[in-house]
Design an enzyme around this catalytic site. Structure first.
Site, short mmCIF file in Angstrom:
data_model
loop_
_atom_site.label_atom_id
_atom_site.label_comp_id
_atom_site.label_asym_id
_atom_site.label_seq_id
_atom_site.Cartn_x
_atom_site.Cartn_y
_atom_site.Cartn_z
N GLY A 145 -0.84 -4.22 10.41
CA GLY A 145 -1.06 -4.56 9.00
C GLY A 145 0.24 -4.59 8.23
O GLY A 145 1.20 -3.92 8.60
N LYS A 146 0.26 -5.39 7.16
CA LYS A 146 1.46 -5.49 6.32
C LYS A 146 1.06 -5.40 4.86
O LYS A 146 0.00 -5.87 4.47
CB LYS A 146 2.19 -6.82 6.56
CG LYS A 146 3.09 -6.80 7.78
CD LYS A 146 3.99 -8.03 7.79
CE LYS A 146 5.02 -7.92 8.92
NZ LYS A 146 5.98 -9.02 8.89
N GLU A 176 4.72 -1.66 6.35
CA GLU A 176 3.86 -2.19 7.41
C GLU A 176 3.21 -1.03 8.15
O GLU A 176 3.70 0.10 8.13
CB GLU A 176 4.69 -3.04 8.37
CG GLU A 176 5.91 -2.32 8.93
CD GLU A 176 6.94 -3.28 9.51
OE1 GLU A 176 6.80 -4.50 9.34
OE2 GLU A 176 7.90 -2.77 10.12
N LYS A 228 2.50 4.25 9.08
CA LYS A 228 2.72 3.48 7.86
C LYS A 228 4.21 3.64 7.52
O LYS A 228 4.64 4.73 7.13
CB LYS A 228 1.84 4.03 6.74
CG LYS A 228 1.84 3.20 5.47
CD LYS A 228 0.83 3.78 4.49
CE LYS A 228 0.57 2.87 3.31
NZ LYS A 228 -0.47 3.41 2.43
N ASP A 263 -9.99 2.09 -3.95
CA ASP A 263 -9.81 0.83 -3.23
C ASP A 263 -10.70 0.81 -2.00
O ASP A 263 -10.28 0.44 -0.91
CB ASP A 263 -8.34 0.66 -2.83
CG ASP A 263 -8.00 -0.79 -2.42
OD1 ASP A 263 -8.78 -1.71 -2.80
OD2 ASP A 263 -7.00 -1.00 -1.73
#
Length: 427
Positions: A158-159, A164, A178, A274
């Site tokens: 993931g970025k 990233e 991370k 989120d």
């Protein structure tokens, strides 16, 4: 009391309520114009109502606090001329002078001292609460030497704008790292957010929360290490499989609700802010267990009572799953996560994202105006539909807690086991 008495009492209250609402609106207005360095607009408001010079926001900050923090000299002079309290204190006991000193606004410091301004508090609070917890003790328990991280067979999973997420190995165990971009490792705000996330994760211990393993904070790049979950995220799962069968959807919903009920437990409530399919991870490829992850936007709030609400950053999180009160920049509480949960539950049973015919921003805008997704799936029983509608209610106070959601989901699951209606879907 007679009906006529009740009616007259209600009508008598109405003008007072309208007056209160107008007052709140004008309070927001003077704080806004102050923030925008619009001295003329501030003066016009004060000519109409001088009491606005003492207006307070949710953090007890006055217009003079705002002007001092930004160094708006003309606005500050106008406020002082109309009787602003130079030594008013906000929720952190900061005076306007403390804010000016913290922000290194030297001209403002001189001006406030001319009017007998004194300095209290933390020397500059800014508009958001500081992280509740102090720097962690026993750092050696979780500080990881970057030499121990093996990136030989790593790959990016993931970025984001700050860094990233990489699958790597730590002491022979697959982990998710991370990693903050080297170019941002000296950015004060990025470092603050990174430390905030570490402060949260180090305290979390629950089967439905992604497990924090450690962090690299003393060397660059900064890194945060958690367990690696092989099943990927719920977003990818739904993209590949479409609608889930009811048994799986309910089990997944129970896992998410358990993790969130743990986070929402008082007195230290963590609001995720989120919650979305990308931040819900599948433990393995069999997809039989979920964990909630990615706490980069989460807020830890030390609750004084169960009805506390907070003025926090508006438009925080992802638009499609965003509660209306967040989109509208209104005050909100932990029930924003309940709204997001409803949208995820809908997507698991329908297969399509909520309001999928709209772009994410438009979806959030329409939801804020009252629009909700349409139930199309035959998997929605009356009980499930009612629960979903309660969870995405426009009034956050009417949304159930995750503890209540768990009870209702357990009853729905029990009924699934005995109701023949479900068997055709789950066999």
């Amino acid at each position: 009391m007679s009906a006529s008495e009740g009616s007259s009492g209600h009508s008598a209250d109405a003008p007072a309520k309208r007056k209160d609402k107008a007052k709140v609106s004008r309070t927001s207005l003077i704080l806004w114009h102050t923030h925008q360095n619009d001295a003329a607009a501030v003066k016009k408001l004060l000519e109409e109502d001088q009491s606005l010079v003492h207006a307070r926001d949710y953090d007890n900050r006055t217009p003079l606090h705002v002007a001092s923090l930004h160094g708006w000299i003309d606005v500050a002079k106008c406020l002082i001329e109309y009787g602003a309290d130079v030594n008013a204190q906000d929720r952190w006991k900061n005076t306007p002078l403390a804010d000016a000193e913290g922000a290194k606004k030297h001209s403002m410091v001189e001006l406030l001292k001319m009017y007998d301004g004194v300095s209290f508090g933390q020397d500059g609070s800014h508009s958001e609460p500081k992280p509740v917890l102090p720097p962690l003790s026993n750092k050696c328990d979780w500080e990881i030497d970057p030499v121990e991280l093996d990136f030989t067979n790593s790959h990016i999973v993931g970025k984001g704008s700050f860094g990233e997420i990489i699958r790597a190995s730590w002491r022979g165990t697959p982990v998710a790292v991370k990693r903050i971009l080297p170019s941002l490792s000296d950015d004060r705000f990025v470092i603050q957010d990174f430390r905030h996330e570490v402060n949260l994760l180090v305290k979390l211990r629950h089967p439905n929360i992604v497990q924090f393993l450690g962090a690299v904070t003393e060397k660059k790049p900064l890194m945060l290490i958690t367990e690696f979950l092989r099943g990927g995220d719920l977003h990818q799962c739904l993209k590949e499989k479409g609608a889930l069968n009811p048994t799986t959807a309910i089990n997944f919903a129970l896992d998410i609700a358990r993790g969130m009920a743990y986070m929402h437990t008082e007195p230290n409530v963590i609001i995720h802010r989120d919650l979305k399919p990308r931040n819900v991870l599948l433990v393995n490829s069999n997809a039989d267990h979920l964990k909630v992850g990615d706490f980069g936007l989460s807020k830890l709030i030390r609750v004084q009572n169960s009805h506390d609400v907070y003025k926090m950053t508006g438009e925080t999180g992802s638009y499609r799953y965003m509660a209306p009160e967040v989109f509208k920049h209104r005050k909100y509480d932990k029930k924003v996560d309940v709204y997001s949960f409803a949208m995820i539950l809908y997507q698991m049973l329908e297969g399509d994202p909520p309001l999928s015919n709209y772009e994410p921003y438009e979806a959030a805008k329409c939801a804020a105006e009252g629009l909700r997704p349409i139930f199309k799936s035959k998997y929605y029983t009356p009980e499930l539909r009612e629960l979903t509608e309660h969870c995405w209610d426009a009034d956050m106070n009417k949304r159930p807690s995750f503890l209540e959601i768990l009870k209702r989901l357990e009853k729905i699951k029990e009924k699934m086991g005995t109701d023949h209606h479900w068997n055709i879907f789950t066999s």
